[in-house]
Write a protein that holds these residues in place. Sequence first.
Motif, PDB file in Angstrom:
ATOM      1  N   TYR A  61    -101.302  16.740  19.835  1.00 14.66           N
ATOM      2  CA  TYR A  61    -102.573  16.306  20.841  1.00 14.66           C
ATOM      3  C   TYR A  61    -102.938  17.673  21.524  1.00 14.66           C
ATOM      4  O   TYR A  61    -102.389  18.525  21.655  1.00 14.66           O
ATOM      5  N   TYR A  90    -105.147  18.683  25.253  1.00  8.20           N
ATOM      6  CA  TYR A  90    -105.583  18.223  26.473  1.00  8.20           C
ATOM      7  C   TYR A  90    -106.163  19.570  27.141  1.00  8.20           C
ATOM      8  O   TYR A  90    -105.714  20.622  26.883  1.00  8.20           O
ATOM      9  N   GLN A 119    -106.761  21.077  31.315  1.00  2.00           N
ATOM     10  CA  GLN A 119    -106.322  21.043  32.727  1.00  2.00           C
ATOM     11  C   GLN A 119    -107.319  21.638  33.514  1.00  2.00           C
ATOM     12  O   GLN A 119    -107.407  22.643  33.414  1.00  2.00           O
ATOM     13  N   GLY A 156    -107.762  19.776  40.247  1.00  2.00           N
ATOM     14  CA  GLY A 156    -107.696  18.459  40.711  1.00  2.00           C
ATOM     15  C   GLY A 156    -108.177  17.668  39.662  1.00  2.00           C
ATOM     16  O   GLY A 156    -108.372  16.449  40.029  1.00  2.00           O
ATOM     17  N   MET A 157    -108.136  17.793  38.414  1.00  2.00           N
ATOM     18  CA  MET A 157    -108.481  16.722  37.435  1.00  2.00           C
ATOM     19  C   MET A 157    -107.192  16.009  36.583  1.00  2.00           C
ATOM     20  O   MET A 157    -107.499  15.327  35.841  1.00  2.00           O
ATOM     21  N   GLY A 158    -106.154  16.861  36.779  1.00  2.00           N
ATOM     22  CA  GLY A 158    -105.077  16.452  35.793  1.00  2.00           C
ATOM     23  C   GLY A 158    -105.291  16.817  34.453  1.00  2.00           C
ATOM     24  O   GLY A 158    -106.207  17.795  34.432  1.00  2.00           O
ATOM     25  N   LEU A 159    -104.421  16.334  33.612  1.00  2.00           N
ATOM     26  CA  LEU A 159    -104.807  16.629  32.091  1.00  2.00           C
ATOM     27  C   LEU A 159    -105.602  15.691  31.431  1.00  2.00           C
ATOM     28  O   LEU A 159    -105.470  14.524  31.762  1.00  2.00           O
ATOM     29  N   LEU A 216    -107.355  14.122  27.839  1.00  5.97           N
ATOM     30  CA  LEU A 216    -107.111  14.385  26.364  1.00  5.97           C
ATOM     31  C   LEU A 216    -108.362  14.639  25.569  1.00  5.97           C
ATOM     32  O   LEU A 216    -109.435  13.859  25.976  1.00  5.97           O
ATOM     33  N   PHE A 273    -103.645  22.570  26.801  1.00  2.00           N
ATOM     34  CA  PHE A 273    -102.303  22.510  26.397  1.00  2.00           C
ATOM     35  C   PHE A 273    -102.308  21.700  25.210  1.00  2.00           C
ATOM     36  O   PHE A 273    -103.006  20.356  25.006  1.00  2.00           O
ATOM     37  N   TYR A 308     -93.070  13.498  25.088  1.00  2.00           N
ATOM     38  CA  TYR A 308     -94.001  14.550  24.758  1.00  2.00           C
ATOM     39  C   TYR A 308     -93.408  15.965  25.145  1.00  2.00           C
ATOM     40  O   TYR A 308     -93.057  16.208  26.112  1.00  2.00           O
ATOM     41  N   PHE A 363     -94.645  19.865  25.542  1.00  2.00           N
ATOM     42  CA  PHE A 363     -96.169  20.553  25.661  1.00  2.00           C
ATOM     43  C   PHE A 363     -95.815  22.158  25.395  1.00  2.00           C
ATOM     44  O   PHE A 363     -94.680  22.575  25.608  1.00  2.00           O
ATOM     45  N   GLY A 364     -96.721  22.763  25.137  1.00  2.00           N
ATOM     46  CA  GLY A 364     -96.844  24.296  24.640  1.00  2.00           C
ATOM     47  C   GLY A 364     -96.904  24.999  26.136  1.00  2.00           C
ATOM     48  O   GLY A 364     -97.221  24.261  27.216  1.00  2.00           O
ATOM     49  N   TYR A 410     -94.339  13.822  34.665  1.00  2.00           N
ATOM     50  CA  TYR A 410     -93.964  15.221  34.481  1.00  2.00           C
ATOM     51  C   TYR A 410     -94.144  16.005  35.770  1.00  2.00           C
ATOM     52  O   TYR A 410     -94.747  15.675  36.793  1.00  2.00           O
ATOM     53  N   PHE A 446     -96.871  14.700  37.987  1.00  2.00           N
ATOM     54  CA  PHE A 446     -98.111  13.804  37.358  1.00  2.00           C
ATOM     55  C   PHE A 446     -97.478  12.633  36.858  1.00  2.00           C
ATOM     56  O   PHE A 446     -96.734  12.648  36.175  1.00  2.00           O
ATOM     57  N   GLY A 455    -102.534  10.637  35.861  1.00  2.00           N
ATOM     58  CA  GLY A 455    -103.141  10.829  37.349  1.00  2.00           C
ATOM     59  C   GLY A 455    -103.503  12.120  37.448  1.00  2.00           C
ATOM     60  O   GLY A 455    -103.141  13.016  36.793  1.00  2.00           O
TER      61      GLY A 455
END
Lengths: 111, 113
Positions: free
Chosen positions: A33, A35, A37, A40-43, A45, A90, A100, A102-103, B36, B89, B104
């Motif tokens: 995947y 993503y 970031q 204020g927006m989160g992650l 996809l 990410f 998941y 993440f890198g 997370y 999150f 979120g």
Amino acid sequence: NAGVTQTPKFQVLKTGQSMTLQCAQDMNHNSMYWYRQDPGMGLRLIYYSASEGTTDKGEVPNGYNVSRLNKREFSLRLESAAPSQTSVYFCASRTAPYGYTFGSGTRLTVV
Amino acid sequence: GENVEQHPSTLSVQEGDSAVIKCTYSDSASNYFPWYKQELGKRPQLIIDIRSNVGEKKDQRIAVTLNKTAKHFSLHITETQPEDSAVYFCAASMGGGADGLTFGKGTHLIIQP
């Protein structure tokens, strides 16, 4: 066992330049995947690859392309970078039913 | 597509107290709900997850509850410690997660000494 490796860690581009973000995993995961970031927006996809040989759009695919080169590698390409693509990117991988991984991220600035 | 709402955006608690973060999701087909933790400048780290066939899961000081009927799930941290300070999150996914997570917007948890 490195997990998920992303390169580069930092990059500054000029508007209109192109670049490819690289991602590789050594956990024999099926799915990978990308993503982004933003504060204020989160992650969110961008694209994903559920298995080798397949790719699908996520929530915010515009301006990006991806390649699942083999089971280990999944690259993200910006053909003509725009300031709106300034973000932290990410890569992640997974094999169900596990979580998941993440890198460490690529911090991209487009000026 | 799926939409995940997370509250509050900032939570400040005294060390040793409990913290609760709540999330709601929109798609009743979602069946995988991870949480997370992300420290400043670091990658997100999975701390706990729950699947739709389970109502509650606990791991030491961390627990997650899921109410499928109401489409909400919550993270509970007990006996908070300074190292719990981070952004948390929640996320949701269908198909066991193969098609990616919807996150979120995060909760900044501050542990006051």
